[in-house]
Design a protein around this motif. Structure first.
Motif, short mmCIF file in Angstrom:
data_model
loop_
_atom_site.label_atom_id
_atom_site.label_comp_id
_atom_site.label_asym_id
_atom_site.label_seq_id
_atom_site.Cartn_x
_atom_site.Cartn_y
_atom_site.Cartn_z
N MET A 50 -5.81 -23.55 -47.06
CA MET A 50 -6.36 -22.57 -45.82
C MET A 50 -6.17 -23.24 -44.63
SD MET A 50 -8.87 -19.95 -45.01
CE MET A 50 -8.20 -19.05 -43.73
N ASN A 51 -5.37 -22.83 -43.66
CA ASN A 51 -5.23 -23.40 -42.27
C ASN A 51 -5.70 -22.74 -41.26
OD1 ASN A 51 -3.76 -25.49 -43.50
ND2 ASN A 51 -1.93 -24.31 -43.56
N ILE A 52 -6.77 -23.32 -40.46
CA ILE A 52 -7.27 -22.50 -39.61
C ILE A 52 -7.01 -23.23 -38.19
CG2 ILE A 52 -9.53 -21.98 -38.45
CD1 ILE A 52 -10.73 -22.28 -41.32
N GLY A 53 -6.77 -22.44 -37.31
CA GLY A 53 -6.60 -22.76 -35.71
C GLY A 53 -7.45 -22.45 -34.89
N VAL A 104 -7.33 -13.91 -34.38
CA VAL A 104 -8.49 -13.01 -34.20
C VAL A 104 -9.07 -13.46 -32.93
CG1 VAL A 104 -10.83 -12.60 -35.19
CG2 VAL A 104 -8.71 -12.82 -36.66
N TYR A 105 -9.49 -12.48 -32.18
CA TYR A 105 -10.31 -12.72 -30.92
C TYR A 105 -11.90 -12.43 -31.55
CZ TYR A 105 -12.40 -12.26 -26.35
OH TYR A 105 -13.34 -12.30 -25.49
N ILE A 146 -5.19 -18.44 -40.18
CA ILE A 146 -5.94 -17.85 -39.34
C ILE A 146 -6.18 -18.52 -37.97
CG2 ILE A 146 -8.30 -18.47 -40.10
CD1 ILE A 146 -9.01 -15.53 -39.20
N ILE A 147 -5.93 -17.90 -36.61
CA ILE A 147 -6.14 -18.49 -35.56
C ILE A 147 -7.45 -17.88 -34.73
CG2 ILE A 147 -5.19 -18.97 -33.26
CD1 ILE A 147 -2.36 -19.10 -34.74
#
Ligand SMILES: CC(C)(C)c1cccc(C(=O)NCC2(NC(=O)c3cccc4nocc34)CCCC2)c1
Length: 246
Positions: free
Chosen positions: A1-4, A85-86, A108-109
């Motif tokens: 899982m990669n999160i920004g 996602v804001y 997800i960013i």
């Protein structure tokens, strides 16, 4: 899982990077978190990332250009198919269902607002979803993002350790938790409920299910509306309600 994460305060995230389930998941290569600070992409040498709001009014607003450059930087690292996602008070309520969606999307960013928020044209152009963690005023989206990251990490297979999986996670059935007890057996003149001490596993499971159902009915009845209770659960709940009358 990669999160920004896009934030002007990346140092706020040190708490979850250093301890707890997120730190463990990072160390086990189950999740990566990449930060991008719009201040690093501000065009002018004063590193301007916020400006006055057109039409007047209090406070400042985060400008679109530095946010766009931050996003492009993260998309290059995570991939163009990342969910953007804001985290915002105008968003739909974040819950376990969205948590699972994030894990499945795998990239997800999260964009953290500050001041009065961000330029609407950035949202229209780049944001896929707006999520809110609740109806209260915050000073920034960073704490909301950390809540989301903690919640999502629990759903990553292996993140909870082999002892218990998210399926067995006691919060997974959509009901409020039953009361828990540990030593001492008597505390402040209050004893632990006998049923928990006599070791009958079946009876204990029923007691716990009844307590979860009863508490949810008493404190958060709206949570029951999204659940299709089994006949057994219906029976346990009506027993709970009956017992309360006596
Ligand atoms: C909800 C209600 C009280 C009606 C309301 C109405 C208008 C503004 C605000 C407000 O808090 N604005 C400030 C900011 N808030 C959040 O980022 C934020 C707040 C709450 C949950 C969140 N989940 O994710 C991000 C969240 C937005 C820009 C900087 C921080 C709150």
């Amino acid at each position: 899982m990669n999160i920004g994460v896009i934030t002007i305060f990346p140092e706020m995230f040190e708490s979850i990077l250093k301890s707890g389930i997120v730190a463990k998941a990072i160390n086990n290569n189950l999740v990566s978190i990449t930060f991008s600070n719009p201040r690093d992409f501000a065009e002018d040498n004063r590193k301007t990332i916020d400006e006055k709001v057109f039409g007047g009014g209090p406070g400042m607003l985060m400008m679109a250009p530095p946010l766009e450059k931050s996003l492009k930087f993260l998309k290059k690292k995570l991939g163009d198919d990342s969910l953007v996602v804001y985290v915002s008070p105008q968003g739909k309520k974040f819950n376990n269902v969205l948590s699972k969606k994030v894990v499945n999307n795998n990239k997800i960013i999260l964009i953290c607002g500050r001041y009065e928020g961000i330029d609407e044209r950035f949202i229209e152009t780049f944001v896929d979803e707006e999520w809110s963690i609740g109806d209260y005023v915050l000073t920034g989206g960073e704490l909301a993002s950390m809540v989301i990251i903690d919640s999502v990490t629990r759903f990553i297979p292996g993140a909870l350790g082999d002892k218990c999986s998210v399926e067995e996670d006691s919060f997974e059935n959509g009901l409020l938790d039953y009361p828990h007890y540990t030593k001492p057996r008597v505390y402040n003149g209050k004893a632990v409920p006998d049923i928990l001490l006599n070791g009958n596993h079946e009876k204990i499971l029923d007691w716990r299910q009844k307590q979860s159902l009863g508490r949810t009915w008493l404190r958060r009845p709206e949570l029951l509306e999204n659940l299709a209770l089994t006949d057994k659960q219906e029976k346990l709940l009506s027993e709970f309600i009956e017992e309360r009358k006596n």
